[in-house]
Design a protein around this motif. Structure first.
Motif, short mmCIF file in Angstrom:
data_model
loop_
_atom_site.label_atom_id
_atom_site.label_comp_id
_atom_site.label_asym_id
_atom_site.label_seq_id
_atom_site.Cartn_x
_atom_site.Cartn_y
_atom_site.Cartn_z
N ALA A 127 0.84 -1.19 0.00
CA ALA A 127 0.00 0.00 0.00
C ALA A 127 0.88 1.24 0.00
O ALA A 127 2.07 1.16 0.30
CB ALA A 127 -0.91 0.01 1.22
N THR A 128 0.29 2.37 -0.34
CA THR A 128 0.98 3.65 -0.27
C THR A 128 0.22 4.56 0.69
O THR A 128 -0.99 4.41 0.88
CB THR A 128 1.07 4.34 -1.65
N SER A 129 0.95 5.48 1.29
CA SER A 129 0.32 6.43 2.21
C SER A 129 0.62 7.85 1.77
O SER A 129 1.59 8.11 1.06
CB SER A 129 0.82 6.21 3.64
N SER A 130 -0.25 8.74 2.22
CA SER A 130 -0.10 10.15 1.90
C SER A 130 -0.81 10.96 2.98
O SER A 130 -1.78 10.50 3.57
CB SER A 130 -0.71 10.46 0.53
N ALA A 131 -0.31 12.16 3.21
CA ALA A 131 -0.95 13.04 4.19
C ALA A 131 -2.25 13.62 3.63
O ALA A 131 -3.15 13.98 4.37
CB ALA A 131 0.00 14.17 4.57
N PHE B 64 0.19 -3.02 8.90
CA PHE B 64 1.17 -2.75 7.86
C PHE B 64 2.46 -2.22 8.50
O PHE B 64 2.41 -1.57 9.55
CB PHE B 64 0.64 -1.69 6.87
N THR B 65 3.58 -2.51 7.87
CA THR B 65 4.87 -1.99 8.33
C THR B 65 5.46 -1.12 7.23
O THR B 65 5.32 -1.43 6.04
CB THR B 65 5.85 -3.13 8.67
N ALA C 281 -1.15 7.07 6.93
CA ALA C 281 -0.10 6.24 7.54
C ALA C 281 -0.55 5.67 8.88
O ALA C 281 -0.24 4.51 9.20
CB ALA C 281 1.18 7.06 7.70
N GLY C 282 -1.27 6.44 9.67
CA GLY C 282 -1.75 5.96 10.96
C GLY C 282 -2.69 4.77 10.82
O GLY C 282 -2.65 3.84 11.61
N PHE C 283 -3.54 4.80 9.80
CA PHE C 283 -4.45 3.68 9.55
C PHE C 283 -3.66 2.43 9.17
O PHE C 283 -3.93 1.34 9.67
CB PHE C 283 -5.44 4.03 8.45
N TRP D 61 4.20 0.82 2.17
CA TRP D 61 3.87 -0.04 3.31
C TRP D 61 3.66 -1.47 2.84
O TRP D 61 3.33 -1.72 1.68
CB TRP D 61 2.60 0.46 3.97
N ARG D 62 3.80 -2.42 3.79
CA ARG D 62 3.66 -3.84 3.47
C ARG D 62 2.98 -4.56 4.63
O ARG D 62 3.33 -4.34 5.79
CB ARG D 62 5.04 -4.44 3.22
#
Length: 181
Positions: free
Chosen positions: A106-110, A127-128, A119-121, A136-137
């Motif tokens: 997965a990817t995260s973004s603000a 996920f790490t 990212a918090g989710f 993330w993985r």
């Protein structure tokens, strides 16, 4: 009550992201390749007949053990923080474990969007973070337990498939001897 289910690409018609407003194309290449690989392409949350969350995945490579990648994910704004996203991830992970997929990327973004998750989710759902920022993985082998099937279980299934055991017959009335007076 919110129900979460695995769905095919045909069930995605007409769904639109509540954040960007774009409709999820049912014939998108990602959805088609996921459905070909696993028989489904997304986890969908439904409340009162309305879709309130979606987690669309695709195979991220070729091969039977290639990881999955989250393409689109959203939860209706009024349900953010209510556990709907967590249930979407759990349902998708269960389907991926059955399909013998090893991990989810997965990817995260603000910035809130349907193409990347907060990212918090991701951290809260197991996920790490990877070496690259925003990547993330989720290792399904470490987070989801696969039921162990022993040799005796396999042997029993084989015997049943070759020679199914017939159910016992009910006891009938039999006259063994006649009474003589």
């Amino acid at each position: 009550m919110i129900g979460v289910e695995l769905v095919t690409s045909a069930m995605l018609r007409g769904l639109a992201c509540p954040y960007c407003g774009l409709a999820v194309p049912a014939d998108e290449a990602d959805a088609v390749s996921a459905q070909a690989a696993w028989g489904w392409c997304a986890a969908r949350a439904v409340a009162e007949g309305r879709t309130v969350g979606l987690l669309l995945l695709t195979p991220d490579g070729s091969g039977s053990r290639s990881p999955a990648r989250i393409v689109t994910a959203f939860v209706a704004p009024e349900l953010v923080g209510a556990g709907t996203g967590r249930e979407l991830v759990r349902t998708a992970a269960a389907g991926l474990v059955r399909a013998r997929v090893g991990s989810v990327r997965a990817t995260s973004s603000a910035v809130r969007s349907c193409s990347s998750l907060p990212a918090g989710f991701l951290l809260a759902t197991g996920f790490t973070p990877s070496e690259r920022a925003g990547r993330w993985r989720l290792d399904l082998g470490a987070t989801a337990r696969v039921p162990f099937e022993g040799v005796m279980d396999r042997l029993e299934r084989l015997v049943q498939s070759v020679r199914p055991v017939a159910p016992p017959e009910p006891a009938g009335r039999q006259v063994i001897g006649a009474w003589r007076s």
